[in-house]
Design an enzyme around this catalytic site. Structure first.
Site, PDB file in Angstrom:
ATOM      1  N   CYS A 213      49.871  39.247  29.790  1.00  0.00           N
ATOM      2  CA  CYS A 213      51.211  39.435  30.318  1.00  0.00           C
ATOM      3  C   CYS A 213      51.445  40.882  30.671  1.00  0.00           C
ATOM      4  O   CYS A 213      50.596  41.739  30.463  1.00  0.00           O
ATOM      5  CB  CYS A 213      52.240  38.997  29.277  1.00  0.00           C
ATOM      6  SG  CYS A 213      52.026  37.297  28.736  1.00  0.00           S
TER       7      CYS A 213
ATOM      8  N   GLY B 162      50.979  38.310  35.387  1.00  0.00           N
ATOM      9  CA  GLY B 162      51.615  37.067  34.963  1.00  0.00           C
ATOM     10  C   GLY B 162      52.597  36.611  36.006  1.00  0.00           C
ATOM     11  O   GLY B 162      53.455  37.385  36.432  1.00  0.00           O
TER      12      GLY B 162
ATOM     13  N   ASN C  44      52.736  41.666  25.027  1.00  0.00           N
ATOM     14  CA  ASN C  44      51.498  41.359  25.747  1.00  0.00           C
ATOM     15  C   ASN C  44      50.376  41.377  24.723  1.00  0.00           C
ATOM     16  O   ASN C  44      50.164  42.395  24.071  1.00  0.00           O
ATOM     17  CB  ASN C  44      51.256  42.416  26.841  1.00  0.00           C
ATOM     18  CG  ASN C  44      49.851  42.368  27.431  1.00  0.00           C
ATOM     19  OD1 ASN C  44      49.330  43.391  27.855  1.00  0.00           O
ATOM     20  ND2 ASN C  44      49.229  41.215  27.468  1.00  0.00           N
ATOM     21  N   GLY C  45      49.678  40.256  24.585  1.00  0.00           N
ATOM     22  CA  GLY C  45      48.569  40.217  23.636  1.00  0.00           C
ATOM     23  C   GLY C  45      48.492  38.870  22.957  1.00  0.00           C
ATOM     24  O   GLY C  45      49.001  37.874  23.466  1.00  0.00           O
TER      25      GLY C  45
ATOM     26  N   TYR D 238      38.629  43.370  35.713  1.00  0.00           N
ATOM     27  CA  TYR D 238      39.411  42.385  36.471  1.00  0.00           C
ATOM     28  C   TYR D 238      40.917  42.549  36.382  1.00  0.00           C
ATOM     29  O   TYR D 238      41.609  42.480  37.381  1.00  0.00           O
ATOM     30  CB  TYR D 238      39.049  40.969  35.992  1.00  0.00           C
ATOM     31  CG  TYR D 238      39.932  39.900  36.593  1.00  0.00           C
ATOM     32  CD1 TYR D 238      39.702  39.435  37.881  1.00  0.00           C
ATOM     33  CD2 TYR D 238      41.019  39.376  35.889  1.00  0.00           C
ATOM     34  CE1 TYR D 238      40.514  38.474  38.455  1.00  0.00           C
ATOM     35  CE2 TYR D 238      41.835  38.411  36.464  1.00  0.00           C
ATOM     36  CZ  TYR D 238      41.577  37.957  37.737  1.00  0.00           C
ATOM     37  OH  TYR D 238      42.389  37.014  38.295  1.00  0.00           O
TER      38      TYR D 238
HETATM   39  P1  AMP Z   1      35.804  30.839  37.640  1.00  0.00           P
HETATM   40  O1  AMP Z   1      36.105  30.291  38.983  1.00  0.00           O
HETATM   41  O2  AMP Z   1      36.355  29.992  36.530  1.00  0.00           O
HETATM   42  O3  AMP Z   1      34.373  31.183  37.439  1.00  0.00           O
HETATM   43  O4  AMP Z   1      36.633  32.189  37.496  1.00  0.00           O
HETATM   44  C1  AMP Z   1      36.161  33.344  38.076  1.00  0.00           C
HETATM   45  C2  AMP Z   1      37.187  33.968  38.952  1.00  0.00           C
HETATM   46  O5  AMP Z   1      38.435  34.078  38.266  1.00  0.00           O
HETATM   47  C3  AMP Z   1      36.710  35.362  39.298  1.00  0.00           C
HETATM   48  O6  AMP Z   1      36.629  35.418  40.696  1.00  0.00           O
HETATM   49  C4  AMP Z   1      37.760  36.293  38.745  1.00  0.00           C
HETATM   50  O7  AMP Z   1      38.294  37.047  39.815  1.00  0.00           O
HETATM   51  C5  AMP Z   1      38.809  35.425  38.111  1.00  0.00           C
HETATM   52  N1  AMP Z   1      38.892  35.654  36.649  1.00  0.00           N
HETATM   53  C6  AMP Z   1      37.906  35.900  35.809  1.00  0.00           C
HETATM   54  N2  AMP Z   1      38.334  36.017  34.545  1.00  0.00           N
HETATM   55  C7  AMP Z   1      39.642  35.834  34.587  1.00  0.00           C
HETATM   56  C8  AMP Z   1      40.667  35.836  33.595  1.00  0.00           C
HETATM   57  N3  AMP Z   1      40.411  35.988  32.322  1.00  0.00           N
HETATM   58  N4  AMP Z   1      41.917  35.638  34.006  1.00  0.00           N
HETATM   59  C9  AMP Z   1      42.184  35.441  35.269  1.00  0.00           C
HETATM   60  N5  AMP Z   1      41.259  35.411  36.240  1.00  0.00           N
HETATM   61  C10 AMP Z   1      40.006  35.605  35.914  1.00  0.00           C
END
Ligand code: AMP
Length: 469
Positions: free
Chosen positions: A9, A35, A111-112, A251
């Protein structure tokens, strides 16, 4: 139930401006990427507390000149952007919370993720607490309410001694804005100033939008209280080595933010360059998976001396893939979100750069899309090590059985996503990109549990034994 609380968040707060509510709306807008499901604000004008919470984006709730926003006027405000993974964006779970304590009103935004939430909640409920939400944030409220300390700050400090986990907290109480960072500093919290007003925010990009200057990051285990008498700092726990979340750099944070003195954009470029050095590919073009893969792809292209092209175009009117409560939502999200720029790709050997593979949904779709667009060879390069472990500290990652890298080896992953080759940055390479000599296994500088399983907080039993949904 309490172990579903996976949230990443944003928090933002201001003390000492008659426009605290307006500044908070802007700050939350800059932090929208953290978020998107719900947002809220608590403010205080010296006489009364005001509160608004709603689902949707900041702009939908706090548009300029709206009655909702005007009604929140005051000299102190805290705000929160929420993203939950439970699929239940219930009104009662939207933050900040505002409650009445023996000492007066108390607003809180978090946040956490607390790691002893189940145990604390069970014991609070058994001894008479009535919970109004299903979030772990509410635990802070009950602990503060039960404290016998004389003043609100001591009550909060006492409550914090009982929780473990990751938290960047903002509270408004007793005509004060209070900010706290957990003893390991896992989640970010920064301090800034605009005019005579102090600002606390998850990231520096939220300072930029209101013209505030950056003062410093709040230290791990530090509590700051800001009132008309100025700013005071105290420790809530003995000093421990900081373990800031490395995934914020990979990310989560916005690339124009500076966290812990490091530019997120530069960190991502350096990670891309390191990845190129470790895992080069025979290719004509470097193509980022937008938007999260862009800075790493730039770094990769520069280091590999290969052209960088936008071979995938992103539709910006779709939310972040991951911020969708169900797998079906996530799946269609990927298709709605990206399209191949076929002219660029046809007949080319390409390197796709993305920040991470979680479930593998995005990579599978994108590689397919590249093939359909006529790519010759598709090499996938990932600007993080394989994500093999869930995060219990506030970043939404699924259970281990849904993490592709926890289930498959790299060759199997490569086959599953349909790429010609697949490589991830090494864990030491990641630390080198952060300006260090490699990962110090005795005392790592960051929390990297999602890649290593090395969780900085010892008492993880709660989390591992509870079912997560
Ligand atoms: P996936 O499609 O499940 O492999 O998710 C990978 C994609 O989601 C990547 O392109 C990242 O940009 C994004 N992503 C990776 N980790 C997270 C996270 N913890 N929260 C939100 N987005 C994520």
């Amino acid at each position: 139930m309490t172990d579903q609380f996976n949230e990443e968040c944003a928090v933002f707060g201001v003390f000492g401006s008659q426009e605290a509510h307006l500044l908070t709306a802007l700050g939350l807008h800059a932090l929208q990427h953290r978020g998107q499901e719900a947002t809220g604000m608590v403010s205080f004008d010296g006489a009364s507390f005001k509160h608004h919470r709603g689902t949707g984006h900041v702009g939908e709730n706090f548009s300029a000149g709206s009655r909702t926003l005007n009604d929140l006027s005051g000299h102190v405000a805290i705000g929160h952007n929420r993203y939950s993974t439970t699929g239940l964006s219930e009104q009662r779970n939207i933050q900040p919370f505002l409650t009445e304590m023996a000492f007066g009103s108390f607003g809180i935004a978090h946040n956490g993720n607390l790691t002893n939430a189940s145990r604390l909640r069970d014991s609070l409920v058994e001894t008479g607490s009535l919970f109004q939400s299903t979030t772990d944030t509410e635990i802070f409220i009950h602990l503060v309410a039960r404290s016998h300390q004389d003043n609100p700050l001591d009550r909060l400090a006492e409550a914090l001694k009982q929780v473990t986990g990751a938290y960047a907290l903002l509270c408004v109480m007793d005509d004060m804005l209070v900010g706290v960072r957990d003893p390991h500093g896992i989640r970010p919290l920064i301090l800034g100033k605009v005019g005579d007003a102090y600002v606390l925010a998850s990231e520096t990009c939220a300072l930029d939008i209101i013209g505030a200057s950056y003062i410093r990051d709040i230290d791990a285990g530090e509590m700051v209280s800001i009132s008309k008498d100025g700013i005071e700092s105290r420790r809530i726990a003995p000093e421990e080595p900081s373990r800031f979340c490395i995934f914020e750099y990979i990310y989560f944070a916005r690339p124009d933010s500076i966290l812990e003195g490091r530019s997120v954009y530069q960190a991502r470029k350096d990670i891309g360059a390191q990845l190129a050095a470790e895992s080069p590919a025979d290719a004509d073009l470097i193509i980022p998976v937008p938007d999260s893969g862009v800075p790493a792809a730039i770094g990769f292209a520069q280091a590999a001396n290969l052209p960088f092209e936008l071979g995938i175009i992103r539709n910006h009117y779709v939310g972040r893939t991951f911020i969708q409560p169900t797998q079906e939502g996530r799946q269609s999200g990927v298709m709605l979100k990206h399209n191949a720029n076929s002219e660029i790709i046809a007949g080319k050997n390409i390197v796709l750069v993305d920040d991470s593979i979680v479930r593998g949904t995005t990579s599978r779709k994108i590689v397919n899309m590249m093939r359909d667009a006529g790519a010759n060879k598709v090499h996938m390069r990932i600007a993080s090590p394989p994500t093999t472990n869930p995060c219990y500290y506030g970043v939404d990652t699924p259970d281990r059985d849904k993490l592709m890298a926890a289930q498959l080896g790299i060759d199997e992953m490569c086959a599953a996503i349909g790429a010609d080759s697949l490589a991830f940055i090494s864990i030491d390479g990641l630390y080198r990109a952060m300006g260090l000599t490699g990962r110090n296994h005795q005392q790592p500088e960051f929390c990297d549990a999602c890649f290593t399983g090395d969780y900085p907080l010892a008492n993880m039993a709660d989390q591992f034994t509870q079912p997560r949904t």
